[in-house]
Design an enzyme around this catalytic site. Structure first.
Site, short mmCIF file in Angstrom:
data_model
loop_
_atom_site.label_atom_id
_atom_site.label_comp_id
_atom_site.label_asym_id
_atom_site.label_seq_id
_atom_site.Cartn_x
_atom_site.Cartn_y
_atom_site.Cartn_z
N HIS A 52 2.48 3.46 -9.13
CA HIS A 52 2.31 2.01 -9.32
C HIS A 52 3.52 1.40 -10.02
CE1 HIS A 52 -1.61 2.17 -7.64
NE2 HIS A 52 -2.17 2.82 -8.64
N ASP A 99 0.82 -1.22 0.00
CA ASP A 99 0.00 0.00 0.00
C ASP A 99 0.86 1.27 0.00
OD1 ASP A 99 -2.28 1.52 0.06
OD2 ASP A 99 -2.70 1.19 2.18
N LEU A 110 11.33 -19.76 -4.65
CA LEU A 110 10.19 -19.09 -4.03
C LEU A 110 8.88 -19.38 -4.78
CD1 LEU A 110 9.17 -16.77 -2.02
CD2 LEU A 110 9.51 -15.24 -3.96
C1 FPP Z 1 -1.87 0.29 -3.27
O1 FPP Z 1 -1.45 1.61 -3.40
C2 FPP Z 1 -1.47 -0.51 -4.38
C3 FPP Z 1 -2.29 -1.08 -5.31
C4 FPP Z 1 -3.73 -0.89 -5.37
C5 FPP Z 1 -1.77 -1.92 -6.36
C6 FPP Z 1 -0.52 -2.67 -6.05
C7 FPP Z 1 0.23 -2.72 -7.28
C8 FPP Z 1 1.58 -2.71 -7.38
C9 FPP Z 1 2.52 -2.77 -6.24
C10 FPP Z 1 2.16 -2.63 -8.73
C11 FPP Z 1 2.63 -3.92 -9.23
C12 FPP Z 1 1.55 -4.77 -9.50
C13 FPP Z 1 1.22 -5.42 -10.59
C14 FPP Z 1 0.00 -5.00 -11.30
C15 FPP Z 1 1.93 -6.63 -11.02
P1 FPP Z 1 -2.56 2.74 -3.45
O2 FPP Z 1 -2.79 3.09 -4.87
O3 FPP Z 1 -3.78 2.30 -2.72
O4 FPP Z 1 -1.83 3.90 -2.70
P2 FPP Z 1 -2.51 5.05 -1.82
O5 FPP Z 1 -3.23 4.34 -0.69
O6 FPP Z 1 -1.35 5.85 -1.35
O7 FPP Z 1 -3.44 5.79 -2.71
#
Ligand code: FPP
Length: 244
Positions: free
Chosen positions: A41, A24, A135
């Site tokens: 992202h 997150d 893994l």
């Molecule tokens: C949360 O950050 C993250 C996500 C909803 C997506 C997780 C995705 C990745 C780590 C990218 C790699 C993944 C893939 C598709 C292979 P947020 O957007 O909720 O952050 P915020 O809470 O600060 O808005």
């Protein structure tokens, strides 16, 4: 800043077998840099690569990451599209790199909602990495715990109605065997970054005895030493599994 090197402090004979991560904070990380959420992202996907490598070389058996939830479809279309593009690129990269590493990939969640092309790539990666012995990376895509349990309940009821299983045979372990995680031991350690202290519909059934570790670090900043630190803290907790 915590400059300790936690890797040297780890007890290698009692590593967690399964670590789950709620990655997150990509959006906030990007906002701090006055960049788009997609930029965040992208940095998040680099962090994921880093942590997969570190977990694999440490000898962790299972890593489950929450990459796209059943609720994430409700984000603005632009962001969903960017995440799909990133997912596609991530899968391509993996298809290319798979011969150079030992990581076995398994996707949990309902992938039938993704584009055909993405579904095909997922199937191909799972097939290509089936025999890998490093893994086990479980990527949660269009995953939500309530959705997983709902799908499991439907399958169980169908199997009872078709007399494939007996009503009285339904117990903890039978239910576990109908979940997407049927071949995975329950997580020992769950990490959530970015300071939020919620589970957000992730592995609700599986985390009954899991240790939680929360850190304020935003996911794109999470590095190898942060992973070692989380494991170090886990190793210094006492787990009783409901006994005394
Ligand atoms: C949360 O950050 C993250 C996500 C909803 C997506 C997780 C995705 C990745 C780590 C990218 C790699 C993944 C893939 C598709 C292979 P947020 O957007 O909720 O952050 P915020 O809470 O600060 O808005």
């Amino acid at each position: 800043m915590d400059n300790h090197n936690y890797k040297n402090k780890l007890k290698m004979d009692s590593l967690p077998k399964h670590i789950a991560i709620i990655m997150d904070g990509n959006g906030r990380w990007a906002k701090q840099k006055q960049q788009s959420r997609s930029f965040g992202h992208k940095a998040g996907s680099k962090a994921l690569e880093r942590i997969v490598k570190a977990a694999d070389s440490l000898g962790i058996a299972h890593l489950t990451v929450y990459a796209f939830s059943t609720e994430n479809w409700k984000r603005p279309k632009e962001e969903v599209n960017a995440l799909m593009k990133l997912l596609s690129q991530y899968l391509n990269q993996y298809l290319k790199d798979t011969k150079d590493n030992n990581v076995k990939i398994d996707v949990i969640g309902d992938i039938t909602k993704f584009d055909e092309e993405i579904q095909r790539k997922i199937e191909k990666i799972q097939e290509l990495t089936l025999k890998k012995n490093g893994l086990n990376l479980h990527i949660a895509l269009n995953y939500g715990s309530r959705d997983e349990m709902t799908r499991a309940v439907k399958k169980i009821v169908t199997d009872v109605m078709e007399s494939k299983i007996d009503l009285n045979s339904i117990d903890d372990s039978l239910i576990s065997s109908y979940l997407d995680t049927k071949e995975i031991p329950d997580p020992d350690l769950l990490i959530r970054t970015s300071g939020e202290k919620r589970i957000s519909n992730f592995l609700l059934w599986q985390i009954a005895y899991t240790e939680f570790y929360f850190t304020d670090k935003l996911w794109p900043d999470f590095d190898e030493n942060d992973l070692y630190k989380a494991i170090f803290e886990y190793q210094n907790r006492e787990r009783r599994f409901g006994t005394i």
